[in-house]
Design an enzyme around this catalytic site. Structure first.
Site, short mmCIF file in Angstrom:
data_model
loop_
_atom_site.label_atom_id
_atom_site.label_comp_id
_atom_site.label_asym_id
_atom_site.label_seq_id
_atom_site.Cartn_x
_atom_site.Cartn_y
_atom_site.Cartn_z
N SER A 1 -61.33 -32.76 10.60
CA SER A 1 -61.08 -33.87 9.69
C SER A 1 -62.34 -34.68 9.42
O SER A 1 -63.33 -34.17 8.91
CB SER A 1 -59.95 -34.74 10.24
OG SER A 1 -59.52 -35.66 9.27
N ASP B 1 -57.92 -34.57 3.44
CA ASP B 1 -56.58 -35.10 3.69
C ASP B 1 -56.59 -36.63 3.69
O ASP B 1 -55.52 -37.25 3.66
CB ASP B 1 -55.98 -34.55 4.99
CG ASP B 1 -56.73 -34.97 6.24
OD1 ASP B 1 -57.84 -35.52 6.13
OD2 ASP B 1 -56.22 -34.72 7.35
N ASP C 1 -61.98 -32.38 5.05
CA ASP C 1 -60.86 -31.48 4.82
C ASP C 1 -59.90 -32.02 3.76
O ASP C 1 -58.82 -31.47 3.54
CB ASP C 1 -60.11 -31.18 6.12
CG ASP C 1 -59.53 -32.43 6.77
OD1 ASP C 1 -59.86 -33.54 6.33
OD2 ASP C 1 -58.76 -32.28 7.75
#
Length: 584
Positions: free
Chosen positions: A146, A318, A316
């Protein structure tokens, strides 16, 4: 076994290659490093595993990844032939070793006669979550750490519903992985899986058990995100005239975010230097849009171009961070809470205006997310539901409501810059967050307002909210014990007041109990979690929880007043007293 025994077991394994053997010999000169790397296995928890890239059983490397892949293989095999046939979708980001970890996982699955589907190139978290659901695979893997620094990588596992594994399944998988003693000798197939052999392929059979997926699956994702549009007329009217700056921070968001914005007809200028995939994140210290430094280049470009807003997604894709112009024309960074409140308000407002807000509509937030979001949701007659931190719990609610029909999910977010504007994915989605935010900019501009104007209207209606978080790192082997001692102290300390405000209740999520000052107790509806929260009345609170992925303790506060100055003073006083409680 002691850490020295574990170290020697690795060093003397006949399957260890010469390069890694040399590196382990060099590591042997540093006793503390051996101790940290070999005392215990890297924990596989509810969010998978995450750690520093290096050799050792407590590090992210090809051996610990193969062990996790073997554990997942055993888990799938135990579920039967259908689970093996449906197989695993594998995604990966731009981090160092992400592709290598994805490729070796596919080879481990193949050796165990489990089908796998690997993306032809890097993809964001939401595409993997969506892909698991769309392809009906039994599981999914996303190789990512992340927003962590470049030294880290991680391994997330998804269930067949596209959400991270449930607590029951993650406990079962963890037990299987922990039962594997070997690291170096784990077998895999001899299929050649390289960037060259898979790049650009789509629905391509690489071997008997490995299939490469790509553009056709992407198009289905884009179609689902496009279906979330709430203001097509406003976008058509002003989309080409607004100015947005976007940065993917060297991550996977560049292609999907710009593809969607282009299809919407919204003009976007990218931070060119940060569109380059780079596992070293060479232009930022930490690729985390929660931190202002990560968006510095985006803000500079916004000033050069006169942009209305800046959007940044983490590696990533998100999480999403944004900046907007204030009344003086200066770019202002919004917190995850502020962005989430604005998006919640926008989605519910537009659904209400267009007759698309069902009577059983529901909004979901984490327990450490601002109380203002609940006020906004309920003002539209929407049920607001609190869940534990982690989007797996959002996914569980969506699944529960799809099964029993009690509610329909409208929107949800966490204060840590994670948003989900639909049910196509069951994890944070930086792609749909970016498109929804851009659409919101268009909507308000078409109606003569700015995003800052709307935020001001929300504060005028519900009060000025200050939401802050403070993180304290506890590295090293003793860090976990230190955090455990602090949390135990919070559980056992009778706190009467904080910042001069009487404590109304204490919630101990590890025991599912909410105890009021008058002695009355209630059961908490969430699953057990190591979180302690103190209620301060009128929806205000302060709480602490250890991170599930990093060696740090996070403290959160949400308070409000009739002016921002009063709210800030209130927050400072409460947090100062609370921080004193956190000292061992």
């Amino acid at each position: 076994m002691s850490y020295k025994d574990n170290y020697l077991k690795w060093l003397n394994d006949e399957n260890l290659n010469e390069r890694d053997k040399k590196n382990l010999i060099e590591m042997g000169k540093n006793e503390e490093l051996i101790k940290e790397s070999f005392t215990a296995p890297l924990a596989f928890g509810t969010a998978g595993m995450r750690g520093i890239l290096a050799l050792g059983m407590n590090r992210m490397n090809v051996y610990t990844v193969m062990r996790a892949a073997l554990g997942l293989s055993k888990f799938i095999v135990s579920k039967g032939a259908d689970a093996m046939k449906r197989g695993v979708l594998i995604g990966y980001d731009t981090r160092n070793m992400s592709f290598e970890f994805a490729a070796i996982s596919a080879k481990v699955f193949e050796y165990n006669k489990i089908n796998s589907y690997i993306y032809e190139n890097v993809r964001p978290v939401p595409m993997v979550s969506f892909g698991v659901r769309e392809m009906k695979t039994f599981a999914g893997v996303m190789v990512t750490a992340s927003h962590n620094p470049k030294e880290y990588n991680g391994y997330k596992v998804y269930g067949q519903d596209g959400a991270q594994l449930s607590l029951v399944d993650s406990d079962e998988l963890s037990a299987v992985i922990n039962g594997i003693d070997d690291y170096i000798g784990i077998p895999c197939s001899d299929t050649v899986v390289t960037r060259e052999t898979i790049n650009g392929k789509d629905d391509y059979k690489l071997s008997e058990y490995i299939t490469v997926v790509g553009r056709s699956l992407d198009e289905r994702f884009y179609a689902r995100v496009s279906s979330l549009a709430l203001s097509p007329e406003e976008v058509k009217k002003v989309g080409s005239s607004i100015k947005l700056v976007y940065t993917p921070l060297h991550g996977v968001g560049f292609i999907p975010v710009t593809t969607m914005l282009d299809r919407m007809g919204i003009k976007v200028t990218c931070v060119k230097e940060q569109t380059v995939p780079d596992g070293n994140f060479s232009t930022v210290k930490i690729p985390n849009p929660e931190q202002s430094e990560a968006l510095t280049m985006g803000l500079e470009l916004a000033d050069k171009t006169g942009a209305d807003a800046v959007i940044g997604t983490d590696p990533d894709c998100d999480r999403m961070g944004v900046a907007i112009r204030d009344g003086n024309g200066n770019m202002v960074l919004l917190t995850g809470n502020q962005t989430g409140v604005l998006l919640t308000d926008y989605v519910l407002k537009r659904r209400a205006e267009t007759g698309k807000l069902p009577e059983n509509a529901a909004f979901v937030k984490s327990i450490v997310t601002t109380s203002l979001a609940k006020c906004v949701a309920e003002s539209y007659g929407v049920t607001a539901v609190d869940v534990l931190t982690g989007f797996k719990f959002f996914g569980e609610k969506i699944k529960e409501w799809e099964t029993n029909g009690a509610h329909q999910y409208m929107f949800g977010f966490e204060e840590s810059y994670g948003y989900l504007a639909g049910t196509h994915a069951r994890d944070k989605d930086g792609v749909s967050a970016a498109t929804t935010f851009a659409e919101m900019v268009c909507y308000y501009k078409a109606h003569g307002l700015s995003i800052m104007d709307r935020l001001g209207e929300i504060y005028n209606k519900f009060g000025c909210y200050v939401d802050k978080s403070v993180s304290t790192m506890y590295p090293g082997l003793s860090g976990m014990n230190t955090m455990a001692n602090i949390m135990e102290k919070l559980k056992n300390t009778d706190v009467k007041s904080l910042g001069g405000i009487d404590v109304e209740y204490k919630s101990d999520f590890s025991e599912n109990t909410k105890t009021f000052a008058n002695g009355k107790t209630e059961r908490l509806p969430q699953a057990k979690s190591n979180v302690i929260m103190f209620g301060l009345g009128d929806g205000d609170w302060v709480c602490a929880r250890p991170s599930g992925t990093e060696p740090k303790l996070k403290s959160y506060i949400s308070v409000h007043a009739d002016t921002m100055d009063k709210a800030n003073a209130k927050a400072d006083a409460v947090m100062a007293d609370f921080i004193k409680l956190l000292k061992e």
